[in-house]
Design a protein around this motif. Sequence first.
Motif, PDB file in Angstrom:
ATOM      1  N   TYR A  74      14.550  30.459  42.692  1.00  0.00           N
ATOM      2  CA  TYR A  74      14.880  31.876  42.839  1.00  0.00           C
ATOM      3  C   TYR A  74      16.066  32.330  41.990  1.00  0.00           C
ATOM      4  CZ  TYR A  74      11.682  31.792  46.757  1.00  0.00           C
ATOM      5  OH  TYR A  74      10.574  31.656  47.528  1.00  0.00           O
ATOM      6  N   GLY A  75      16.722  31.431  41.305  1.00  0.00           N
ATOM      7  CA  GLY A  75      17.871  31.783  40.466  1.00  0.00           C
ATOM      8  C   GLY A  75      19.169  31.763  41.258  1.00  0.00           C
ATOM      9  N   GLU A  76      20.275  31.898  40.530  1.00  0.00           N
ATOM     10  CA  GLU A  76      21.594  31.832  41.171  1.00  0.00           C
ATOM     11  C   GLU A  76      21.868  33.032  42.060  1.00  0.00           C
ATOM     12  OE1 GLU A  76      25.104  30.843  39.082  1.00  0.00           O
ATOM     13  OE2 GLU A  76      24.160  29.170  38.039  1.00  0.00           O
ATOM     14  N   TYR A  77      21.054  34.064  41.954  1.00  0.00           N
ATOM     15  CA  TYR A  77      21.234  35.241  42.810  1.00  0.00           C
ATOM     16  C   TYR A  77      21.146  34.856  44.284  1.00  0.00           C
ATOM     17  CZ  TYR A  77      20.301  39.605  45.200  1.00  0.00           C
ATOM     18  OH  TYR A  77      20.348  40.653  46.075  1.00  0.00           O
ATOM     19  N   ILE A  78      20.424  33.808  44.582  1.00  0.00           N
ATOM     20  CA  ILE A  78      20.207  33.416  45.970  1.00  0.00           C
ATOM     21  C   ILE A  78      21.467  32.842  46.613  1.00  0.00           C
ATOM     22  CG2 ILE A  78      19.412  31.051  45.670  1.00  0.00           C
ATOM     23  CD1 ILE A  78      17.132  31.812  47.630  1.00  0.00           C
ATOM     24  N   LEU A  79      22.446  32.456  45.807  1.00  0.00           N
ATOM     25  CA  LEU A  79      23.693  31.915  46.351  1.00  0.00           C
ATOM     26  C   LEU A  79      24.616  33.067  46.735  1.00  0.00           C
ATOM     27  CD1 LEU A  79      24.396  29.088  43.757  1.00  0.00           C
ATOM     28  CD2 LEU A  79      23.398  28.848  46.028  1.00  0.00           C
ATOM     29  N   LEU A  80      25.115  33.050  47.966  1.00  0.00           N
ATOM     30  CA  LEU A  80      26.054  34.093  48.377  1.00  0.00           C
ATOM     31  C   LEU A  80      27.382  33.952  47.638  1.00  0.00           C
ATOM     32  CD1 LEU A  80      25.459  34.488  52.209  1.00  0.00           C
ATOM     33  CD2 LEU A  80      25.257  36.241  50.476  1.00  0.00           C
ATOM     34  N   SER A  81      27.751  32.732  47.269  1.00  0.00           N
ATOM     35  CA  SER A  81      28.969  32.497  46.491  1.00  0.00           C
ATOM     36  C   SER A  81      28.552  31.773  45.213  1.00  0.00           C
ATOM     37  CB  SER A  81      29.954  31.650  47.292  1.00  0.00           C
ATOM     38  OG  SER A  81      31.101  31.409  46.531  1.00  0.00           O
ATOM     39  N   PRO A  82      28.327  32.513  44.119  1.00  0.00           N
ATOM     40  CA  PRO A  82      27.848  31.894  42.884  1.00  0.00           C
ATOM     41  C   PRO A  82      28.841  30.871  42.334  1.00  0.00           C
ATOM     42  CG  PRO A  82      27.765  34.288  42.735  1.00  0.00           C
ATOM     43  CD  PRO A  82      28.484  33.949  43.984  1.00  0.00           C
ATOM     44  N   THR A  83      28.344  29.997  41.477  1.00  0.00           N
ATOM     45  CA  THR A  83      29.194  28.974  40.877  1.00  0.00           C
ATOM     46  C   THR A  83      30.240  29.615  39.975  1.00  0.00           C
ATOM     47  OG1 THR A  83      27.672  28.720  39.033  1.00  0.00           O
ATOM     48  CG2 THR A  83      27.344  27.264  40.908  1.00  0.00           C
ATOM     49  N   LYS A  84      31.338  28.934  39.806  1.00  0.00           N
ATOM     50  CA  LYS A  84      32.423  29.449  38.977  1.00  0.00           C
ATOM     51  C   LYS A  84      32.453  28.704  37.644  1.00  0.00           C
ATOM     52  CE  LYS A  84      35.120  30.681  43.010  1.00  0.00           C
ATOM     53  NZ  LYS A  84      34.294  30.237  44.085  1.00  0.00           N
ATOM     54  N   SER A  85      31.316  28.662  36.977  1.00  0.00           N
ATOM     55  CA  SER A  85      31.225  27.992  35.682  1.00  0.00           C
ATOM     56  C   SER A  85      30.199  28.720  34.820  1.00  0.00           C
ATOM     57  CB  SER A  85      30.801  26.533  35.880  1.00  0.00           C
ATOM     58  OG  SER A  85      29.514  26.469  36.452  1.00  0.00           O
ATOM     59  N   GLY A  86      30.198  28.395  33.545  1.00  0.00           N
ATOM     60  CA  GLY A  86      29.235  28.978  32.622  1.00  0.00           C
ATOM     61  C   GLY A  86      29.411  30.477  32.473  1.00  0.00           C
ATOM     62  N   ALA A  87      28.299  31.194  32.466  1.00  0.00           N
ATOM     63  CA  ALA A  87      28.331  32.648  32.290  1.00  0.00           C
ATOM     64  C   ALA A  87      29.000  33.338  33.470  1.00  0.00           C
ATOM     65  CB  ALA A  87      26.912  33.171  32.109  1.00  0.00           C
ATOM     66  N   ASN A  88      28.929  32.736  34.648  1.00  0.00           N
ATOM     67  CA  ASN A  88      29.573  33.336  35.820  1.00  0.00           C
ATOM     68  C   ASN A  88      31.088  33.350  35.689  1.00  0.00           C
ATOM     69  OD1 ASN A  88      27.139  33.775  37.060  1.00  0.00           O
ATOM     70  ND2 ASN A  88      27.210  31.910  38.258  1.00  0.00           N
ATOM     71  N   LEU A  89      31.625  32.437  34.893  1.00  0.00           N
ATOM     72  CA  LEU A  89      33.070  32.383  34.703  1.00  0.00           C
ATOM     73  C   LEU A  89      33.583  33.693  34.100  1.00  0.00           C
ATOM     74  CD1 LEU A  89      35.443  30.499  35.119  1.00  0.00           C
ATOM     75  CD2 LEU A  89      35.090  29.628  32.820  1.00  0.00           C
ATOM     76  N   VAL A  90      32.801  34.294  33.222  1.00  0.00           N
ATOM     77  CA  VAL A  90      33.181  35.582  32.631  1.00  0.00           C
ATOM     78  C   VAL A  90      33.308  36.632  33.732  1.00  0.00           C
ATOM     79  CG1 VAL A  90      32.416  37.432  31.088  1.00  0.00           C
ATOM     80  CG2 VAL A  90      32.101  35.039  30.434  1.00  0.00           C
ATOM     81  N   LEU A  91      32.382  36.651  34.666  1.00  0.00           N
ATOM     82  CA  LEU A  91      32.423  37.632  35.752  1.00  0.00           C
ATOM     83  C   LEU A  91      33.602  37.384  36.683  1.00  0.00           C
ATOM     84  CD1 LEU A  91      28.628  37.793  36.613  1.00  0.00           C
ATOM     85  CD2 LEU A  91      29.972  39.421  35.289  1.00  0.00           C
ATOM     86  N   ALA A 129      37.708  40.743  36.183  1.00  0.00           N
ATOM     87  CA  ALA A 129      38.533  41.664  36.982  1.00  0.00           C
ATOM     88  C   ALA A 129      40.024  41.398  36.800  1.00  0.00           C
ATOM     89  CB  ALA A 129      38.137  41.597  38.455  1.00  0.00           C
ATOM     90  N   PRO A 130      40.506  40.155  36.922  1.00  0.00           N
ATOM     91  CA  PRO A 130      41.944  39.948  36.708  1.00  0.00           C
ATOM     92  C   PRO A 130      42.387  40.285  35.287  1.00  0.00           C
ATOM     93  CG  PRO A 130      40.969  38.021  37.768  1.00  0.00           C
ATOM     94  CD  PRO A 130      39.864  38.946  37.402  1.00  0.00           C
ATOM     95  N   VAL A 131      41.556  39.964  34.301  1.00  0.00           N
ATOM     96  CA  VAL A 131      41.916  40.258  32.915  1.00  0.00           C
ATOM     97  C   VAL A 131      41.991  41.774  32.703  1.00  0.00           C
ATOM     98  CG1 VAL A 131      41.076  40.136  30.530  1.00  0.00           C
ATOM     99  CG2 VAL A 131      41.064  38.089  31.957  1.00  0.00           C
ATOM    100  N   LEU A 132      41.019  42.508  33.207  1.00  0.00           N
ATOM    101  CA  LEU A 132      41.035  43.969  33.071  1.00  0.00           C
ATOM    102  C   LEU A 132      42.219  44.596  33.815  1.00  0.00           C
ATOM    103  CD1 LEU A 132      37.249  44.856  33.277  1.00  0.00           C
ATOM    104  CD2 LEU A 132      38.728  44.901  31.273  1.00  0.00           C
ATOM    105  N   ALA A 141      47.373  47.297  33.304  1.00  0.00           N
ATOM    106  CA  ALA A 141      48.810  47.323  33.577  1.00  0.00           C
ATOM    107  C   ALA A 141      49.596  47.388  32.270  1.00  0.00           C
ATOM    108  CB  ALA A 141      49.216  46.101  34.394  1.00  0.00           C
ATOM    109  N   GLY A 142      49.164  46.637  31.265  1.00  0.00           N
ATOM    110  CA  GLY A 142      49.832  46.656  29.961  1.00  0.00           C
ATOM    111  C   GLY A 142      49.729  48.015  29.292  1.00  0.00           C
ATOM    112  N   VAL A 143      48.556  48.622  29.329  1.00  0.00           N
ATOM    113  CA  VAL A 143      48.374  49.953  28.736  1.00  0.00           C
ATOM    114  C   VAL A 143      49.222  50.981  29.484  1.00  0.00           C
ATOM    115  CG1 VAL A 143      46.695  51.817  28.409  1.00  0.00           C
ATOM    116  CG2 VAL A 143      46.106  49.476  27.773  1.00  0.00           C
ATOM    117  N   GLY A 144      49.235  50.904  30.793  1.00  0.00           N
ATOM    118  CA  GLY A 144      50.051  51.832  31.582  1.00  0.00           C
ATOM    119  C   GLY A 144      51.532  51.677  31.272  1.00  0.00           C
ATOM    120  N   TYR A 145      52.004  50.450  31.196  1.00  0.00           N
ATOM    121  CA  TYR A 145      53.406  50.187  30.875  1.00  0.00           C
ATOM    122  C   TYR A 145      53.741  50.718  29.484  1.00  0.00           C
ATOM    123  CZ  TYR A 145      57.723  47.654  29.914  1.00  0.00           C
ATOM    124  OH  TYR A 145      59.006  47.328  29.573  1.00  0.00           O
TER     125      TYR A 145
END
Length: 148
Positions: A86-103, A107-110, A115-119
Motif C-alpha cells: 500500500y506504500g508508505e502512506y499506510i504508516l501513521l509515522s513515516p520513516t525519517k529517511s530518503g525522500a521523507n527526510l526532505v519533508l 518546516a524547520p528550515v523554512l 526568521a532571517g528574512v524578517g530580521y
Amino acid sequence: MKRLILILTLLAAPVWAVQPDEVLDDPALEERARDLSTGLRCPVCQNESIDESNAGISRDLRILLRERLVAGDSDEEAVQFLVNRYGEYILLSPTKSGANLVLWLAAPVLLLVAAGVGYASVRARSKAKAPETLTDAEKARLEEIMRS
C-alpha cells in the motif's frame, strides 16, 4: 439519559472497530497485532489507525496483518508487507529517511529562513535614512499642481 448513552456510544465507537471474529486465540499474537495496527493508517479515513477505523478496508488490513503474524512473520516483516502493498502512506509515522527526510526538515528550515528574512528587513528599516523635506521651489510647484 438517552442523550448521555448516545454520546458515550459515539465516544466508545472506535473501541468496537475490531470485530470479535478478527481476534486471535493467542493473546500474545493478538497483543502484537493490536500494537501494530495502531501504527497503520486507514487508507479511507484521514489520520485514523486501522485499529480504530470501521471502514471495510481497515477490517481487511487487520485480518491480513493477523494472517501474517500467524504465518510467523516478525513485526517488521508484517508491517513491511503492508508497506510494500500500500506504500508508505499506510504508516501513521513515516520513516525519517530518503525522500521523507526532505519533508521532515522542510518546516524547520523554512522557519529559519523566514526568521532571517524578517530580521534582515527590520534591520534594513532601522538603518534607512529619514525622508528628505521638500525645498521651497518644490513646495511651490506642488501647490501649483494641486490647484490645477
